[in-house]
Design an enzyme around this catalytic site. Structure first.
Site, mmCIF file in Angstrom:
data_model
loop_
_atom_site.group_PDB
_atom_site.id
_atom_site.type_symbol
_atom_site.label_atom_id
_atom_site.label_comp_id
_atom_site.label_asym_id
_atom_site.label_seq_id
_atom_site.Cartn_x
_atom_site.Cartn_y
_atom_site.Cartn_z
ATOM 1 N N SER A 1 0.840 -1.201 0.000
ATOM 2 C CA SER A 1 0.000 0.000 0.000
ATOM 3 C C SER A 1 0.874 1.249 0.000
ATOM 4 O O SER A 1 2.088 1.175 0.163
ATOM 5 C CB SER A 1 -0.915 0.014 1.231
ATOM 6 O OG SER A 1 -0.176 0.358 2.397
ATOM 7 N N LYS B 1 5.123 0.994 9.422
ATOM 8 C CA LYS B 1 4.934 2.413 9.714
ATOM 9 C C LYS B 1 6.227 2.936 10.335
ATOM 10 O O LYS B 1 7.182 2.204 10.546
ATOM 11 C CB LYS B 1 3.773 2.643 10.689
ATOM 12 C CG LYS B 1 2.443 1.983 10.316
ATOM 13 C CD LYS B 1 1.784 2.610 9.121
ATOM 14 C CE LYS B 1 0.479 1.873 8.789
ATOM 15 N NZ LYS B 1 -0.136 2.368 7.540
ATOM 16 N N SER C 1 -3.132 6.933 5.714
ATOM 17 C CA SER C 1 -2.455 5.886 6.482
ATOM 18 C C SER C 1 -3.318 5.480 7.671
ATOM 19 O O SER C 1 -3.712 6.317 8.483
ATOM 20 C CB SER C 1 -1.085 6.379 6.976
ATOM 21 O OG SER C 1 -0.494 5.427 7.849
#
Length: 292
Positions: free
Chosen positions: A88, A145, A239
């Site tokens: 992603s 992340k 996000s």
């Protein structure tokens, strides 16, 4: 359906290892005894009979062949380095969809495969690290992340600005570019822009992406519990991360902070870019390099 590859790998190593051990301790000695008995009793030794008596069972042969290969793969991906592909755009512009990355598995301590229990402490996540972890709502899925908050930190987010312990994260506008996440044909496609900032979190200097026009969530502040980490994507307006923490006034599918036992490792390099792994679309190596 998510396949638990680490568990399958551990089972495969265990099964092939047991077959190799079974052959070493029982089957191979039995074959040698049969060959010796035949050679001492037969008036004429037949090579075909010798070959048949000395032949390993097919299952044992496969087990002995695959065991060292699988064992090396298990050691490498469990304790040293594991490859992942970015699915992603939540870490744009640092990581793009289709980037193949390498993750250091011992930066944050040696952990047992499958159980993810830390057995040898080596280091702790640092603010600014790009970290792979298991998604708290579904541990079969890996997320990536950036570490923003450490245990005990006070993290705030207001008007597209991150705050750590009451201080705004240092940043500088680098450029404004076309928003490539707006689909073709959308009425706002020609006007959509994003700001690319250079930010500093701890010792890490990296780029972060903010849409010029987007819904701004209400200002919030969180305190990171012991044994947890506050994770945020570099693509700040696209996000799913710790800023969307479940609470009595928010939906329960939101997941919040990452517990220590869900850590997979520290992402440190891009080694290939291949958005669509097909023969007609060859991989690119233009993005190879260390991850900021």
């Amino acid at each position: 359906m998510h396949i638990n590859f680490p568990l399958l790998l551990v089972i495969a190593v265990a099964v092939t290892g047991l077959l190799a051990l079974l052959d070493l301790l029982w089957l191979a000695p039995a074959r040698r005894r049969a060959v010796n008995a035949y050679e001492s009793s037969a008036p004429v030794v037949d090579p075909g009979t010798l070959q048949r008596l000395n032949k390993e069972p097919l299952l044992v042969e496969y087990g002995k062949s695959f065991f060292p290969v699988l064992a090396v793969v298990l050691i490498l991906r469990s304790f040293l380095v594991e490859p992942f592909q970015i699915p992603s755009g939540s870490m744009k512009p640092t990581l793009e969809v289709g980037d193949f990355i390498l993750v250091n598995k011992f930066s944050y301590g040696i952990r047992l495969p499958v159980l993810d229990t830390r057995i040898i402490p080596v280091g702790e996540p640092q603010r600014g690290d790009v970290m792979v972890f298991r998604y708290p709502n579904d541990p079969r899925i890996n997320y990536i992340k950036r570490v923003v908050g450490l245990p005990g930190d006070r993290i705030g987010y207001a008007d597209k600005q991150l705050f750590v312990n009451g201080e705004p994260v240092e940043r500088e506008l680098l450029r404004t570019v076309v928003d490539d996440e707006v689909p073709a044909g959308h009425p706002l496609q020609a006007l959509a822009r994003v700001d690319i900032y250079q930010e500093q979190l701890g010792d890490a200097v990296h780029e972060a992406r903010y849409k010029k026009v987007s819904q701004t969530p209400p200002a919030r502040e969180w305190v990171v519990p012991e044994g947890h980490y506050f994770m945020v994507g570099d693509n700040r307006d696209n996000s799913n991360d710790s800023r969307y923490w479940s609470s009595p006034d928010m939906p329960t599918e939101l997941w919040g902070m990452v517990p220590d036992n869900y850590i997979v490792g520290k992402a440190f390099a891009v080694w290939m870019h291949w958005p669509e792994p097909k023969l007609k679309n060859l991989p690119s190596f233009s993005r190879v390099g260390l991850i900021d």
